[in-house]
Design an enzyme around this catalytic site. Structure first.
Site, short mmCIF file in Angstrom:
data_model
loop_
_atom_site.label_atom_id
_atom_site.label_comp_id
_atom_site.label_asym_id
_atom_site.label_seq_id
_atom_site.Cartn_x
_atom_site.Cartn_y
_atom_site.Cartn_z
CG ASP A 102 -9.81 -2.74 11.12
OD1 ASP A 102 -10.46 -3.72 10.74
OD2 ASP A 102 -8.58 -2.63 10.97
CE LYS B 38 -7.89 -5.87 14.04
NZ LYS B 38 -7.97 -5.02 12.81
CB CYS C 274 2.81 -0.73 1.48
SG CYS C 274 1.55 -1.94 1.00
CG HIS C 275 6.30 2.27 0.82
ND1 HIS C 275 7.46 1.53 0.67
CD2 HIS C 275 5.56 2.04 -0.29
CE1 HIS C 275 7.42 0.90 -0.51
NE2 HIS C 275 6.28 1.19 -1.10
CG MET D 133 6.48 -0.59 -6.36
SD MET D 133 5.32 0.44 -5.44
CE MET D 133 5.19 1.83 -6.58
#
Ligand code: CA
Length: 699
Positions: free
Chosen positions: A325, A352, A632-633, A671
């Site tokens: 990445d 990066k 996401c969470h 969601m």
């Protein structure tokens, strides 16, 4: 995963890097702007103020001697608490700024009066196609038009006076998981925009549209397409064969190859050249993508194009055979630097992968590439002196066995813009003193449309069970503001910060550098020494970059506050633990406004039941979480900037959980229904797993 500190002999490295405050100055020749209309020092008309994107304001009314008198002149609060990444534009006494969900606002730059707003009504469901929140990094303004790229891949032109829609075009294939978050650039009557989605499986490109009509002018693909389909009838056709020679096998074809141009696009008026920063490969895994062979052009490269035709001029690849990445999408700054008495027109970027690159704009030749932080660069084995090509450490590849690689995908420097001051000749880089990531290849990878398709196994991305260890990991993931001398190739000063993902940087003619922080402070440092001179507690984390402008002879500094972006995955590092509405804050000397205090809610309690499910069920639920919920969470179910599911009342209410997870009851918030991904058994196992995490935390 184990997130690990880059613990290697910090002291030794810093002894050599720190506080080499050099008194001699290199000569800075101002770039020749004759090809452009002159830009008033009072305005901030382009993304990086000038087309060279230095993010330097020559204004000096606010200076290192009086900055302590800075106060809020006015502020506006927005209707979203998602991440705010935009750099505002200020022209003709008006501010134009975008917020999360690609909404656009115009304000009077002196009073803050709202002039108009525009909501492109991005469907909430698009959220699930975005790797890193529903952010937008800004608008472009030119010839009475405002241009915004929306999360769902539209490019929209608005009337700058009224905010009324002029035209709207789709820039992407809507059947593919493309999104768009970058600021468009207007170059010689064309609006140029890229896209995102390399984690999900897309093929990157940039497109130029006619600014007055929205008609497509040219498109340049950054990676080759499926050879079976023939040429694209695009500006990149001439280079397809050269690109294709650097790819092997077929792993990349179905997945798109990646290489999205999701942020930096810079126009060079001196050479009439357009530079695009190209992103990571898709899938990440090199063997899966390209049989572990070839450079895979133009992944992780800076590519120079002819802005009139979109045709290739030159490229420099920062990470050949990219697999971690390591995007080259980070902001690029154009300058003229003097080396041993000779001026050279250069492009600077800190991508990066942890090196600071200085590249000759005329030829694309590498001038220098240096590590400039204390982060370990385990992928890097030095530069090939003859070609300037980085030598990649073969041990960093993980197709055969997992490999702990530093920096991880967070990168040493991500999109948060760095700034260059021609007064100090220093570049100010917001740095993540990044942890490493243990990359593990997915066994028997199959492309799953709409999912993350990196070929790296998210089930391996777990935190240790011991909260004390998690806390120590979080503490080790720190940030820094580094002042780098690109001629002497030395760190001049560094300020260490307690968290990662601090905001972008502004340098000014008042010997100041402004930066917001993840923990909600807005700070001014002296540009020459890095002394903290002023600090304002915003109460909300900042990731965006500030601007400065003047109206009626008075200087202002403006910043978007609102934490989010890629931090959604790592809630355990999220200092404020809850999302707060975004704000545009504008400061001036003697400003007396006190913004309304943020209303902090109590954290919802952990949702605990007393009947644990069997280990097999919990394991199944954990796999479901790791594969589909974690990005996401949050890693370790600790929340990201999105809800901490251990505290969701739905996990102890089977019907409510089902209505959300399979029923899609909250899809407008982003969601979506996971019906396509989860069976009812998976869903119940996930619910049991989340309860087990709540129970674990209580205990
Ligand atoms: Ca990426």
């Amino acid at each position: 995963m184990m997130i690990r500190t880059a613990a290697r002999s910090l002291m030794a490295i810093f002894a050599s890097l720190m506080l080499i405050v050099c008194s001699s100055r290199t000569t800075y020749s101002r770039p020749n702007h004759l090809a452009e209309a002159p830009i008033s020092g009072d305005e901030w008309p382009l993304h990086g103020r000038t087309s060279n994107e230095e993010r330097y304001s020559p204004l000096h009314q606010i200076s290192s001697t009086n900055v302590s008198a800075l106060g809020v002149a006015w502020y506006r609060q927005f209707d979203t608490d998602r991440g705010q990444e935009a750099t505002p534009i200020m022209v003709d006494g008006k501010i134009y700024v975008s917020t999360a969900w690609s909404k656009v606002f115009s304000f009077d730059a002196r009073t803050g009066q709202l002039l108009w707003s525009f909501d492109p009504k991005v469907p909430g469901q698009v959220n699930v196609k975005a790797c890193c929140d529903v952010v937008n990094r800004g608008v472009a303004v030119a010839d009475g038009r405002v241009f915004v790229a929306t999360l769902d891949g539209r490019l929209i032109a608005l009337n700058a006076k009224s905010g009324k829609l002029l035209w709207s075009v789709s820039t992407v294939d809507r059947s593919k998981p493309y999104t768009s978050t970058g600021a468009p650039r207007v170059v010689k009557g064309k609006v140029v925009i890229g896209n995102s989605g390399a984690e999900f499986g897309v093929r990157g490109y940039v497109t130029a549209f006619d600014a007055s009509t929205g008609k497509l002018a040219w498109r340049f693909y950054t990676v080759p397409g499926d050879p079976a389909k023939g040429p694209d009838h695009a500006a990149s056709d001439d280079k397809l064969a050269d690109m294709a020679k650097t790819w092997y096998g077929k792993g990349w074809i179905e997945n798109g190859g990646g290489g999205t141009v999701w942020d930096s696009i810079v126009y060079d008026a001196e050479f009439n050249q357009l530079y695009i920063g190209v992103g990571n490969g898709g899938p990440y895994d090199y063997k899966l993508r390209s049989e572990g062979k070839g450079d895979n052009l133009f992944l992780s490269s800076i590519v120079a194009l002819d802005p009139d035709t979109g045709k290739y001029r030159w490229h420099y690849q920062e990470t050949p055979g990219e697999a971690w990445d390591y995007t080259a999408t980070q902001n690029m700054i154009l300058a003229t630097l003097t080396f041993e008495g000779k001026p050279r027109k250069v492009l600077m970027q800190a991508p990066k992968n942890g090196l600071f690159y200085v590249i000759d704009r005329a030829t694309g030749d590498l001038i220098s590439a240096d590590p400039y932080t204390n982060a370990e660069l385990t992928w890097f084995q030095g530069l090939n002196g003859a070609t300037g090509r980085p030598d990649v450490n073969p041990a960093a590849y993980y197709s055969e066995k997992p490999s702990m690689v530093s920096p991880g995908p967070t990168g040493v420097h991500s999109w948060h813009p760095m700034a260059f001051s021609p007064a100090t000749d220093l570049v100010y880089v917001p740095v993540q003193e990044s942890g490493a990531l243990n990359f593990t290849a997915t066994k028997d990878f199959k492309m799953k449309p709409g999912d993350w398709n990196t070929g790296t196994d998210f089930r391996a991305v777990v935190l240790p069970d011991d909260p004390a260890v998690v806390s120590s990991i979080a503490k080790s993931l720190t940030g820094a503001l580094v002042a780098w001398d690109p001629v002497q190739r030395k760190v001049r000063w560094v300020v260490h910060q307690p968290y990662q993902r601090n905001g972008g940087v502004l340098a000014t003619g008042g010997n100041l550098v402004f930066q917001g922080t993840a923990d909600g402070r807005f700070v001014a440092y002296s540009a020459d020494q890095g002394q903290a001179l002023w600090e304002y507690k915003v109460g909300n984390g900042i990731v965006a970059a500030p601007i400065s402008y003047a109206v009626d002879g008075e200087q202002y500094v403006a910043i978007m506050a609102g934490f989010g972006g890629s931090a959604i995955t790592t809630g355990f590092q999220f200092p404020q633990k809850q999302r707060l509405p975004g704000r545009l804050l504008v400061f001036k000397l003697g400003g007396t406004v006190t913004p309304e205090a943020y209303v902090l809610s109590n954290r919802p309690p952990l949702q605990v039941t007393e009947t644990p499910a069997g280990a097999g069920t919990i394991r199944r639920g954990q796999d479901a979480y790791q594969l589909h919920c974690m990005t996401c969470h949050g890693i370790g179910v600790l929340g990201g900037t999105l809800p901490d599911l251990r505290r969701s009342p739905a996990i102890v209410d089977k019907a409510a959980f089902d209505a959300i997870v399979l029923g899609g009851a909250l899809s407008q918030n982003g969601m979506v229904s996971f019906r396509r991904r989860f069976s009812r058994e998976d869903e119940e196992a996930l619910r049991q797993f989340l309860q087990s995490k709540a129970r674990e935390d209580r205990n």
